[in-house]
Design a protein around this motif. Structure first.
Motif, short mmCIF file in Angstrom:
data_model
loop_
_atom_site.label_atom_id
_atom_site.label_comp_id
_atom_site.label_asym_id
_atom_site.label_seq_id
_atom_site.Cartn_x
_atom_site.Cartn_y
_atom_site.Cartn_z
N LYS A 49 -7.04 -26.44 61.88
CA LYS A 49 -7.90 -27.51 61.35
C LYS A 49 -9.36 -27.13 61.46
CE LYS A 49 -8.60 -32.51 61.57
NZ LYS A 49 -8.19 -33.78 62.24
N ARG A 50 -9.74 -26.58 62.61
CA ARG A 50 -11.12 -26.14 62.80
C ARG A 50 -11.49 -25.04 61.80
NH1 ARG A 50 -13.77 -27.36 67.78
NH2 ARG A 50 -12.47 -28.62 69.15
N ALA A 51 -10.58 -24.09 61.62
CA ALA A 51 -10.86 -22.97 60.71
C ALA A 51 -11.11 -23.46 59.29
CB ALA A 51 -9.69 -21.99 60.74
N ASN A 105 -3.84 -17.61 56.49
CA ASN A 105 -3.87 -16.79 55.29
C ASN A 105 -3.28 -17.54 54.09
OD1 ASN A 105 -4.38 -14.22 53.94
ND2 ASN A 105 -2.15 -13.99 53.86
N LYS A 106 -2.41 -18.50 54.35
CA LYS A 106 -1.76 -19.28 53.30
C LYS A 106 -2.59 -20.49 52.88
CE LYS A 106 2.95 -18.02 54.72
NZ LYS A 106 4.26 -18.54 55.20
N SER A 107 -3.62 -20.78 53.66
CA SER A 107 -4.48 -21.93 53.35
C SER A 107 -5.38 -21.63 52.15
CB SER A 107 -5.34 -22.28 54.56
OG SER A 107 -6.33 -23.24 54.23
N LYS A 108 -5.67 -22.64 51.36
CA LYS A 108 -6.58 -22.45 50.23
C LYS A 108 -8.02 -22.25 50.70
CE LYS A 108 -7.10 -27.42 49.30
NZ LYS A 108 -6.96 -28.48 48.25
N TYR A 109 -8.26 -22.51 51.98
CA TYR A 109 -9.60 -22.33 52.55
C TYR A 109 -9.70 -21.05 53.37
CZ TYR A 109 -9.67 -27.28 51.36
OH TYR A 109 -9.57 -28.47 50.68
N SER A 110 -8.74 -20.18 53.20
CA SER A 110 -8.68 -18.95 53.99
C SER A 110 -9.91 -18.06 53.73
CB SER A 110 -7.42 -18.16 53.63
OG SER A 110 -7.38 -16.93 54.31
N SER A 145 -14.65 -23.28 57.36
CA SER A 145 -14.68 -22.57 56.08
C SER A 145 -15.35 -23.44 55.02
CB SER A 145 -13.25 -22.22 55.65
OG SER A 145 -13.25 -21.65 54.36
N LEU A 146 -14.99 -24.72 54.98
CA LEU A 146 -15.59 -25.65 54.02
C LEU A 146 -17.08 -25.84 54.27
CD1 LEU A 146 -12.79 -28.38 53.85
CD2 LEU A 146 -13.65 -27.03 51.93
N ALA A 147 -17.48 -25.72 55.55
CA ALA A 147 -18.89 -25.91 55.91
C ALA A 147 -19.75 -24.69 55.56
CB ALA A 147 -19.01 -26.20 57.40
N GLY A 148 -19.10 -23.58 55.16
CA GLY A 148 -19.87 -22.44 54.71
C GLY A 148 -19.70 -21.15 55.50
#
Length: 255
Positions: free
Chosen positions: A213-215, A246-251, A219-222
């Motif tokens: 969740k943190r990652a 690695n499977k996350s869209k925010y990877s 990632s969204l924060a920049g």
């Protein structure tokens, strides 16, 4: 103070700055143990909990405890502390003592802050990046100073430092960290500067879900990359995190 009016001090002196294990024998011998003997003359009902896997011969350590006559005042947990056990140690202690002679940073500081504990630490290296006289008890690197600071911590009833530790918890929250990430991203003048966000979920015993969740939030924060680390003896949880993230869209890349 906890049940039975028994004061408990927790110390985990670390060889690995992000680990709860590998206790450094030399530091504890020279500073903390002598302090415990002196503190006993003022505070009778105290117990020192030393948790972590020793990297040196524990026999010498036990010999010193015996020579100081504090056998009944010291509890040793000479083994690797798993993430799911951390909460029990920090839940049992009245305060956290970090008797370092040298240090860069300390994962124990993060844990002490996260659990809202009184912290006594020596003023060395990067340990005091967040800790200061307003929120902690800062000692010099000698037994006399450490003794006085530990006694001050036990006697402190103002709760002012505790309040400031709680403020520090807020300052180190996800929201504030994300604000800093966004500000850093907007402020950079070249794409050659990469912003790496460090995650200590495994160090704090909060597990895989918290780390993921943190990652994603960072990632969204920049953040351009994620620094993830663990105190486990094997890379199992790091590999599992990498596989899931690695499977996350925010990877983003991992360090």
């Amino acid at each position: 103070m906890i049940k039975n009016k028994l004061y408990k001090i927790k110390t985990i002196d670390c060889n690995n700055i992000n680990s709860l294990n590998n206790a450094k024998l030399k530091t504890l011998q020279n500073i903390l143990l002598n302090s415990i003997k002196d503190i006993k003359s003022v505070k009778k009902n105290i117990k020192l909990i030393i948790a972590g896997e020793f990297i040196q011969n524990i026999k010498n350590y036990k010999k010193m405890i015996n020579s100081l006559g504090i056998n009944n005042d010291v509890i040793i947990k000479n083994e690797f502390i798993n993430s799911d056990e951390i909460k029990f140690y920090f839940g049992a202690c009245e305060l956290v003592v970090q008797p370092y002679k040298k240090a860069t940073q300390s994962g124990v500081s993060s844990l002490g802050i996260a659990y809202g504990k009184k912290i006594v630490t020596t003023n060395v290296g990067g340990v005091n990046e967040y800790l200061n006289e307003k929120n902690s008890f800062i000692s010099k690197t000698n037994s006399k100073s450490l003794t006085n600071k530990i006694i001050d911590a036990f006697n402190d009833q103002t709760s002012e430092k505790t309040k400031n530790i709680r403020k520090l918890q807020d300052e180190l929250s996800w929201n504030n960290f994300c604000k800093k990430l966004k500000l850093a991203t907007k402020s950079r003048v070249t794409n050659d500067l990469l912003i790496v966000a460090r995650i200590e979920s495994f160090i704090l015993g909060k597990g895989l879900r918290d780390a993921l969740k943190r990652a994603e939030i960072y990632s969204l924060a920049g953040a351009d990359a994620i620094l993830i680390h663990s105190k486990e003896k094997t890379p199992r949880e790091i590999f599992l995190f990498a596989k899931k993230f690695n499977k996350s869209k925010y990877s983003i890349p991992l360090v």
